[in-house]
Design a protein around this motif. Structure first.
Motif, mmCIF file in Angstrom:
data_model
loop_
_atom_site.group_PDB
_atom_site.id
_atom_site.type_symbol
_atom_site.label_atom_id
_atom_site.label_comp_id
_atom_site.label_asym_id
_atom_site.label_seq_id
_atom_site.Cartn_x
_atom_site.Cartn_y
_atom_site.Cartn_z
ATOM 1 N N VAL A 164 -3.049 1.406 -2.527
ATOM 2 C CA VAL A 164 -3.878 2.320 -3.288
ATOM 3 C C VAL A 164 -2.602 2.963 -3.968
ATOM 4 N N GLY A 165 -2.772 2.545 -5.402
ATOM 5 C CA GLY A 165 -1.853 3.084 -6.351
ATOM 6 C C GLY A 165 -1.385 2.116 -7.116
ATOM 7 N N ARG A 166 -1.319 2.233 -8.437
ATOM 8 C CA ARG A 166 -0.997 1.043 -9.250
ATOM 9 C C ARG A 166 0.235 1.320 -10.341
ATOM 10 N N SER A 167 1.203 2.229 -9.676
ATOM 11 C CA SER A 167 2.249 2.724 -10.705
ATOM 12 C C SER A 167 3.301 1.445 -10.587
ATOM 13 N N ASN A 168 4.151 1.561 -11.761
ATOM 14 C CA ASN A 168 5.172 0.567 -11.935
ATOM 15 C C ASN A 168 6.432 0.487 -10.840
ATOM 16 N N LEU A 169 6.449 1.817 -10.301
ATOM 17 C CA LEU A 169 7.327 1.867 -9.326
ATOM 18 C C LEU A 169 6.889 1.524 -7.802
ATOM 19 N N VAL A 170 5.751 1.498 -7.687
ATOM 20 C CA VAL A 170 5.470 1.134 -6.246
ATOM 21 C C VAL A 170 4.251 0.108 -6.209
ATOM 22 N N SER A 192 -7.458 5.546 -9.222
ATOM 23 C CA SER A 192 -8.236 6.813 -9.101
ATOM 24 C C SER A 192 -9.521 6.505 -9.690
ATOM 25 N N ARG A 193 -9.734 5.464 -10.277
ATOM 26 C CA ARG A 193 -11.036 4.979 -11.005
ATOM 27 C C ARG A 193 -11.963 4.059 -10.055
ATOM 28 N N THR A 194 -11.201 3.711 -8.651
ATOM 29 C CA THR A 194 -11.896 2.753 -7.961
ATOM 30 C C THR A 194 -13.096 3.111 -7.297
ATOM 31 N N ASP A 196 -15.768 3.366 -4.325
ATOM 32 C CA ASP A 196 -15.781 3.230 -3.077
ATOM 33 C C ASP A 196 -14.547 2.671 -2.345
ATOM 34 N N LEU A 197 -13.261 3.791 -2.447
ATOM 35 C CA LEU A 197 -12.035 3.522 -1.836
ATOM 36 C C LEU A 197 -12.290 2.965 -0.438
ATOM 37 N N ALA A 198 -13.166 3.718 0.042
ATOM 38 C CA ALA A 198 -13.117 3.613 1.624
ATOM 39 C C ALA A 198 -13.407 2.182 2.013
ATOM 40 N N ALA A 211 -0.402 6.689 -3.314
ATOM 41 C CA ALA A 211 -1.142 7.592 -4.532
ATOM 42 C C ALA A 211 -0.391 9.062 -4.683
ATOM 43 N N GLY A 212 0.227 9.503 -3.787
ATOM 44 C CA GLY A 212 0.765 11.148 -3.614
ATOM 45 C C GLY A 212 -0.253 12.012 -3.636
ATOM 46 N N ARG A 213 -1.385 11.523 -2.578
ATOM 47 C CA ARG A 213 -2.385 12.535 -2.413
ATOM 48 C C ARG A 213 -2.458 12.944 -0.815
ATOM 49 N N VAL A 231 3.387 5.326 1.730
ATOM 50 C CA VAL A 231 4.408 5.639 0.918
ATOM 51 C C VAL A 231 4.611 7.048 0.372
ATOM 52 N N GLY A 232 3.399 7.514 0.567
ATOM 53 C CA GLY A 232 3.181 9.117 -0.217
ATOM 54 C C GLY A 232 4.136 10.096 0.489
ATOM 55 N N THR A 233 4.681 10.709 -0.447
ATOM 56 C CA THR A 233 5.530 11.772 0.086
ATOM 57 C C THR A 233 4.803 13.118 -0.825
ATOM 58 N N ASN A 234 4.428 14.008 -0.039
ATOM 59 C CA ASN A 234 3.768 15.225 -0.422
ATOM 60 C C ASN A 234 4.343 16.570 0.332
ATOM 61 N N ARG A 235 4.153 17.631 -0.277
ATOM 62 C CA ARG A 235 4.688 18.817 0.293
ATOM 63 C C ARG A 235 3.238 19.370 0.724
ATOM 64 N N GLY A 263 9.453 6.585 7.606
ATOM 65 C CA GLY A 263 8.669 5.290 7.405
ATOM 66 C C GLY A 263 9.573 4.849 6.305
ATOM 67 N N VAL A 264 8.645 4.874 5.426
ATOM 68 C CA VAL A 264 9.231 4.186 4.077
ATOM 69 C C VAL A 264 10.436 4.821 3.508
ATOM 70 N N GLY A 265 10.449 6.113 3.520
ATOM 71 C CA GLY A 265 11.545 6.878 2.899
ATOM 72 C C GLY A 265 13.095 6.143 3.166
ATOM 73 N N MET A 267 13.979 3.474 4.082
ATOM 74 C CA MET A 267 13.898 2.155 3.525
ATOM 75 C C MET A 267 14.353 1.941 1.971
ATOM 76 N N THR A 268 13.843 2.793 1.376
ATOM 77 C CA THR A 268 13.808 2.844 -0.002
ATOM 78 C C THR A 268 15.482 2.783 -0.386
ATOM 79 N N VAL A 269 16.218 3.811 -0.204
ATOM 80 C CA VAL A 269 17.539 3.843 -0.278
ATOM 81 C C VAL A 269 18.429 2.602 0.382
HETATM 82 P P1 NAP Z 1 2.215 7.664 -9.363
HETATM 83 O O1 NAP Z 1 3.008 7.087 -10.438
HETATM 84 O O2 NAP Z 1 1.671 8.985 -9.735
HETATM 85 O O3 NAP Z 1 0.827 6.741 -9.141
HETATM 86 C C1 NAP Z 1 -0.105 7.266 -8.260
HETATM 87 C C2 NAP Z 1 -1.164 6.048 -8.078
HETATM 88 O O4 NAP Z 1 -2.017 6.520 -7.317
HETATM 89 C C3 NAP Z 1 -1.720 6.044 -9.563
HETATM 90 O O5 NAP Z 1 -1.991 4.672 -9.816
HETATM 91 C C4 NAP Z 1 -3.168 6.806 -9.414
HETATM 92 O O6 NAP Z 1 -4.055 6.076 -9.939
HETATM 93 C C5 NAP Z 1 -3.393 6.555 -7.802
HETATM 94 N N1 NAP Z 1 -4.281 7.536 -7.383
HETATM 95 C C6 NAP Z 1 -4.068 8.929 -7.610
HETATM 96 N N2 NAP Z 1 -5.060 9.560 -6.793
HETATM 97 C C7 NAP Z 1 -5.909 8.721 -6.315
HETATM 98 C C8 NAP Z 1 -6.958 8.651 -5.516
HETATM 99 N N3 NAP Z 1 -7.480 9.936 -5.193
HETATM 100 N N4 NAP Z 1 -7.605 7.392 -5.202
HETATM 101 C C9 NAP Z 1 -7.113 6.318 -5.372
HETATM 102 N N5 NAP Z 1 -5.881 6.177 -6.175
HETATM 103 C C10 NAP Z 1 -5.293 7.335 -6.603
HETATM 104 O O7 NAP Z 1 3.159 8.027 -8.161
HETATM 105 P P2 NAP Z 1 4.128 6.919 -7.460
HETATM 106 O O8 NAP Z 1 5.335 6.796 -8.377
HETATM 107 O O9 NAP Z 1 3.634 5.283 -7.507
HETATM 108 O O10 NAP Z 1 4.334 7.442 -6.168
HETATM 109 C C11 NAP Z 1 3.145 7.364 -5.309
HETATM 110 C C12 NAP Z 1 3.891 8.225 -4.020
HETATM 111 O O11 NAP Z 1 4.592 7.690 -3.301
HETATM 112 C C13 NAP Z 1 4.049 9.733 -4.415
HETATM 113 O O12 NAP Z 1 3.868 10.721 -3.242
HETATM 114 C C14 NAP Z 1 5.504 9.546 -4.317
HETATM 115 O O13 NAP Z 1 6.421 10.706 -3.998
HETATM 116 C C15 NAP Z 1 5.982 8.540 -3.189
HETATM 117 N N6 NAP Z 1 7.107 7.773 -3.343
HETATM 118 C C16 NAP Z 1 7.606 7.478 -2.197
HETATM 119 C C17 NAP Z 1 8.977 6.844 -2.220
HETATM 120 C C18 NAP Z 1 9.582 7.024 -0.821
HETATM 121 O O14 NAP Z 1 10.901 6.286 -0.979
HETATM 122 N N7 NAP Z 1 9.098 7.381 0.237
HETATM 123 C C19 NAP Z 1 9.157 6.088 -3.164
HETATM 124 C C20 NAP Z 1 8.629 6.386 -4.283
HETATM 125 C C21 NAP Z 1 7.101 7.107 -4.435
HETATM 126 P P3 NAP Z 1 -4.316 6.187 -11.762
HETATM 127 O O15 NAP Z 1 -3.396 4.873 -11.915
HETATM 128 O O16 NAP Z 1 -5.717 5.636 -11.848
HETATM 129 O O17 NAP Z 1 -3.965 7.496 -12.212
#
Ligand code: NAP
Length: 290
Positions: A164-170, A192-194, A196-198, A211-213, A231-235, A263-265, A267-269
């Protein structure tokens, strides 16, 4: 069912022990792996992250340097700093801490990092090499996810994985890693445009939430016995760090799950250190068998 907790902190400690030994072995050949972090401006979170990377590299015996630049640094000056690090023989890995101030172009800066020193793996060249199935460096967070899956005993061959998430980072690099020959997963990338994510999550053997949600992945979205990597990290409202997964409820359904934090945190460093060690070996290490 109560899920097994995949302990990223313990795994990270074991991997770092291995890195420490390998750094010591390289030192016998006069090579100390060097990591440079470039930070622009005073973003407090960025300072915390860079400080963490600095301490982690020192702890495994690496050389670490920080280039701290003022918030009004020009693109040209930033590019000059990166160019100097590219030719600095003591430096094996370069990372530019993101986000950069708005007037700077992060993509252009990432492109300038020598691919041989691109330990964060964000240069489009590095990403492209992974995308064509011939990786140089693996970006740190998804690389950590691979090790967590191994730790959980997940055989990815033929497994259905929903990310869940299509960023270039993860999300994107993780999908590319999991579909490499030898890993052989069948991957779905949701965003976010998927629709029926469930349902898309429920059909997976492995769900990776990036996704960061907060609270996005709930128990009804997870197949019984599936592995869940958060992977998410939220406050949270109370200031605590939480992931994207409803941990307590999903733990009752999943077979294995990563906590946040722990968990993931961690491992990243750790994977950043692994990549820096690898970069030093490739650039300056002793010849095979030496
Ligand atoms: P990002 O660039 O904001 O990408 C978030 C992705 O999630 C986007 O592809 C977005 O879709 C998708 N998304 C958002 N809301 C959604 C929803 N309701 N349903 C389905 N998909 C949804 O974030 P990121 O940099 O990849 O990071 C993601 C999370 O991982 C964040 O919480 C970040 O803090 C965390 N993170 C943690 C570590 C760690 O070491 N623990 C490292 C990196 C990131 P769209 O593309 O359609 O907008």
């Amino acid at each position: 069912m109560t899920a097994r907790i995949i302990d990223g902190k313990a795994l990270a400690a074991r991997v770092r022990d291995g890195i420490t030994s390998e750094v010591a072995a390289l030192a016998e050949h006069g090579v100390v792996p060097g990591l440079a972090a470039v930070i622009v401006g005073d973003d407090p979170a960025s300072k915390v992250y860079v400080g963490m990377k600095h301490r982690a590299s020192a702890a495994v015996g690496m050389y670490s340097r920080q280039a701290e630049l003022p918030a009004d640094t020009t693109q040209e000056d930033l590019e000059r700093v990166v160019a100097d690090l590219n030719t600095d023989d003591e430096i094996d890995g370069i990372l530019v801490q993101l986000p950069l101030p708005d007037h700077l172009d992060p993509q252009r800066v990432q492109e300038l990092i020598d691919p041989a020193k691109d330990v964060d793996a964000l240069n489009p060249y590095t990403a492209g090499r992974l995308a064509i199935g011939d990786p140089t460096f693996l970006s740190c967070t998804p690389y950590g996810v691979l090790l967590l899956l191994e730790e959980a005993g997940v055989d990815t061959t033929g497994a259905r994985v929903t990310i869940v998430g299509r960023s270039n980072l993860v999300g994107r690099p993780l999908a590319n890693m999991l579909t490499l020959k030898g890993r052989d997963a069948t991957v779905t990338i949701a965003h976010s445009r998927t629709t029926d994510l469930a349902a898309v999550c429920r059909e997976a053997d492995v769900v990776v939430a990036a996704a960061g949600r907060q609270g996005l992945v709930t128990a009804d979205m997870v197949a019984p016995g599936a592995t869940v990597i958060d992977v998410g990290t939220n406050r949270a409202e109370d200031g605590s760090l939480v992931g994207d997964v409803d941990f307590d409820a999903v733990s009752e359904v999943a077979g294995a799950i990563t906590p946040v934090p722990g968990g993931v945190g961690p491992m990243t460093v750790t994977m950043l250190l692994q990549n820096t060690l690898e970069a030093a070996r490739r650039r300056r290490g002793p010849a095979e068998g030496a």
